[in-house]
Scaffold this motif. Structure first.
Motif, PDB file in Angstrom:
ATOM      1  N   ALA A  72       0.747  -1.201  -0.067  1.00 19.11           N
ATOM      2  CA  ALA A  72       0.116  -0.224  -0.109  1.00 19.11           C
ATOM      3  C   ALA A  72       0.934   1.136  -0.206  1.00 19.11           C
ATOM      4  O   ALA A  72       0.584   2.128  -0.672  1.00 19.11           O
ATOM      5  N   PHE A  75       2.516   1.933  -3.843  1.00 16.90           N
ATOM      6  CA  PHE A  75       1.428   1.638  -4.649  1.00 16.90           C
ATOM      7  C   PHE A  75       1.613   2.144  -6.106  1.00 16.90           C
ATOM      8  O   PHE A  75       1.284   1.425  -7.260  1.00 16.90           O
ATOM      9  N   SER A  76       2.060   3.258  -6.047  1.00 19.56           N
ATOM     10  CA  SER A  76       1.830   4.205  -7.235  1.00 19.56           C
ATOM     11  C   SER A  76       3.275   3.994  -8.143  1.00 19.56           C
ATOM     12  O   SER A  76       4.136   3.430  -7.725  1.00 19.56           O
ATOM     13  N   GLU A  99      -4.781   5.434  -8.258  1.00 21.10           N
ATOM     14  CA  GLU A  99      -5.289   4.252  -7.580  1.00 21.10           C
ATOM     15  C   GLU A  99      -6.713   3.915  -8.235  1.00 21.10           C
ATOM     16  O   GLU A  99      -7.046   2.902  -8.617  1.00 21.10           O
ATOM     17  N   ASP A 100      -7.429   4.899  -8.174  1.00 19.97           N
ATOM     18  CA  ASP A 100      -8.994   4.736  -8.773  1.00 19.97           C
ATOM     19  C   ASP A 100      -9.044   4.358 -10.145  1.00 19.97           C
ATOM     20  O   ASP A 100      -9.762   3.504 -10.263  1.00 19.97           O
ATOM     21  N   TRP A 102      -6.511   2.678 -11.603  1.00 23.56           N
ATOM     22  CA  TRP A 102      -6.166   1.259 -11.660  1.00 23.56           C
ATOM     23  C   TRP A 102      -7.106   0.222 -11.214  1.00 23.56           C
ATOM     24  O   TRP A 102      -7.224  -0.656 -11.868  1.00 23.56           O
ATOM     25  N   LYS A 103      -8.049   0.436 -10.383  1.00 23.46           N
ATOM     26  CA  LYS A 103      -9.089  -0.281  -9.840  1.00 23.46           C
ATOM     27  C   LYS A 103      -9.915  -0.521 -10.819  1.00 23.46           C
ATOM     28  O   LYS A 103     -10.326  -1.352 -11.160  1.00 23.46           O
ATOM     29  N   ARG A 359       8.181   1.634  -8.432  1.00 26.06           N
ATOM     30  CA  ARG A 359       6.923   2.227  -7.534  1.00 26.06           C
ATOM     31  C   ARG A 359       7.485   3.319  -6.948  1.00 26.06           C
ATOM     32  O   ARG A 359       8.682   3.714  -7.067  1.00 26.06           O
ATOM     33  N   ARG A 427      -1.029  -6.667  -5.688  1.00 28.09           N
ATOM     34  CA  ARG A 427      -2.072  -6.206  -6.559  1.00 28.09           C
ATOM     35  C   ARG A 427      -1.802  -5.595  -8.111  1.00 28.09           C
ATOM     36  O   ARG A 427      -2.596  -5.771  -8.647  1.00 28.09           O
ATOM     37  N   ARG A 428      -0.459  -5.224  -8.017  1.00 26.30           N
ATOM     38  CA  ARG A 428      -0.117  -4.638  -9.423  1.00 26.30           C
ATOM     39  C   ARG A 428       0.717  -5.803 -10.167  1.00 26.30           C
ATOM     40  O   ARG A 428       1.269  -5.477 -11.198  1.00 26.30           O
TER      41      ARG A 428
END
Length: 491
Positions: A72, A75-76, A99-100, A102-103, A359, A427-428
């Protein structure tokens, strides 16, 4: 108590280590890894590029802290000229910095594009390309001097043909393959070379537009090629679905991945994806599907040509599992453990790119006792992990047996423990493990099953020298081939 940063070379005021990066511009990643080797096994290295701390990680334990336990906080992605351009303003899944976004795109990928249902639906198209691969190589034997085959050309174009067929519903842009397909493949490899390539203006944003190192011109050239080839197909499909919506006739079953991307609707019947999102995700699917499988298979065959015992074990497994009366299929992959071990070893020893996608630290974070300042760029070294002598005995040796374990469990290409990198983790990580495994293994297995490969006359061993600008073979792998199956299987 945390130390300030990981070890690193001495910096200069304002520019940090930028002068060293510029001096080593032709092979930045090799300079970074030379410096990393000089840190006496610290497992991580800090560079200062302008005002940005760049931390390079070469230790699996630290990599797991970054990409799994503290994901977390990291993440970016860095905002760079090339990644912005290649993703149409950070609209794709892997390159986005938001992040939004990406989701949203990850949800589309996992639930629609890479769903088991669509993968099954498109199975027949993958079989067509696998069959074409065998016929094509067999046909080339009659046309090439000395029955020599350019493995690089075959592997790259197999991957290009199959992903174009899955995405666009056609294997080539015109009536027959030609210059467009070669330009397409070349552009995808250039994209991977430049997407995170230490461009000077990425660390000094005020220099964007001056193009001091020529990166901007190359990146724009890549997008010009991809827009020219992808654009008309996407525009036509968007118009088609728009007309269907207006006519109330949008119930046609999707025929390919582009149909999926264009046809998705929200609760109000409006398209889920914008034009830029469709274009960005199409580019991402293309480069991920072409670059990594083809490079891995070329390296695996190159290494095996210098190891006849490994080649024979792979052939013996194919003959035992599949036989010589039918062509190997995707359904055979779970049983081909030795072949998968060969591919894992090629991934470990010969990644196409030296570093994983970086990252960004979203807050001050402590990793392995080191303080990673907010906004630092953290890069996991594919070379550092795969050739780490603390993890891999004789790390420079090509030894597929090291991946077989006790033989009880099936071998898989994914490596979640980050002892080396295939599809990433967390997650990525890449969501296309199943499709990527299929592309890589079918290409590899069909070439091994369909043909006996030998070195061209006068060559004692295959030269395993790397390219100066990437980790690909310096020269394309060219081998002699002889059919080893019944003639009707090539028809």
């Amino acid at each position: 108590m945390s130390r300030c940063t990981t070890p690193g070379p001495t910096t200069l005021p304002f520019i940090g280590n930028m002068h060293q990066l510029i001096w080593n511009k032709s092979s930045v990643f090799r300079w970074i890894h030379r410096v990393l080797d000089e840190t006496a096994g610290a497992g991580a290295l800090t560079l200062k590029l302008g005002s940005v701390h760049v931390i390079v990680v070469a230790c699996p334990e630290i990599a797991r802290e970054v990409l799994r336990r503290n994901e977390a906080a990291f993440f970016s992605r860095p905002a760079t000229f090339a990644s912005n351009l290649f993703s149409y303003g950070y609209k794709s899944t892997s390159l986005t910095v938001v992040e939004d976004q990406w989701k949203k795109m990850k949800r589309v990928l996992t639930s629609e594009v890479l769903s088991p249902a669509l993968e099954s639906q498109l199975h027949g198209r993958r079989v067509l390309e696998a069959d074409h691969l065998v016929r094509s190589v067999h046909g080339q034997l009659k046309l090439t001097p000395g029955d020599c085959i350019d493995i690089r050309h075959v592997a790259r174009h197999f991957c290009g043909n199959i992903i174009r067929r899955l995405v666009f519903g056609k294997r080539c842009f015109g009536e027959s393959p030609g210059a467009d397909e070669q330009e397409h493949v070349d552009a995808l490899f250039t994209l991977v070379n430049y997407v995170y390539s230490f461009c000077v203006s990425d660390y000094y944003p005020g220099l964007v537009g001056l193009d001091l190192d020529g990166h901007e011109k190359v990146a724009k050239g890549v997008m010009s090629t991809l827009d020219r080839l992808h654009g008309p197909l996407i525009d036509e499909r968007v118009r088609e679905w728009s007309q269907r919506r207006k006519a109330g006739n949008d119930r046609r079953d999707v025929a390919d991945i582009l149909d999926v991307l264009v046809s998705l609707e929200d609760a109000d019947g409006q398209p889920v994806l914008s034009m830029d999102e469709i274009k960005a995700q199409t580019v991402e699917l293309m480069f991920g599907s072409v670059v990594y499988p083809s490079n891995t298979v070329e390296w695996a065959l190159a290494e095996m040509m210098n190891r006849p015992d490994v080649m024979q074990k792979a052939i013996d497994e194919l003959d035992a599992v599949v036989g010589k009366e039918s062509l190997v299929q995707e359904s055979d992959i779970p049983k081909l453990n030795y072949l998968k071990s060969c591919i894992r070893e090629a991934f470990r020893l010969h990644p196409y790119h030296a570093i994983n996608a970086p990252r960004v630290a979203m807050e001050d974070t402590t990793i392995a006792g080191y303080l990673i300042p907010k906004d630092s760029h953290v890069i996991v070294s594919r070379i550092g992990l795969g050739k780490n002598s603390k993890v891999w005995p004789e790390p420079l040796e090509f030894r597929p047996e090291r991946h077989l374990g006790d033989g009880a469990a099936a071998v898989v290409l994914a490596e979640p423990d980050l002892r080396f990198i295939t599809f990433g983790t967390g997650r990525r990580g890449c969501p296309g493990v199943s499709l990527g495994t299929s592309f890589t293994m079918v290409l590899f297995a069909r070439l091994l099953q369909g043909f006996s490969w030998t070195k061209p006359p006068g060559i004692g061993g295959i030269n395993l020298q790397e390219s100066p600008t990437s980790l690909a073979l310096a020269a394309p792998l060219v081998l002699q081939a002889e059919p080893r199956l019944a003639p009707h299987l090539y028809a």
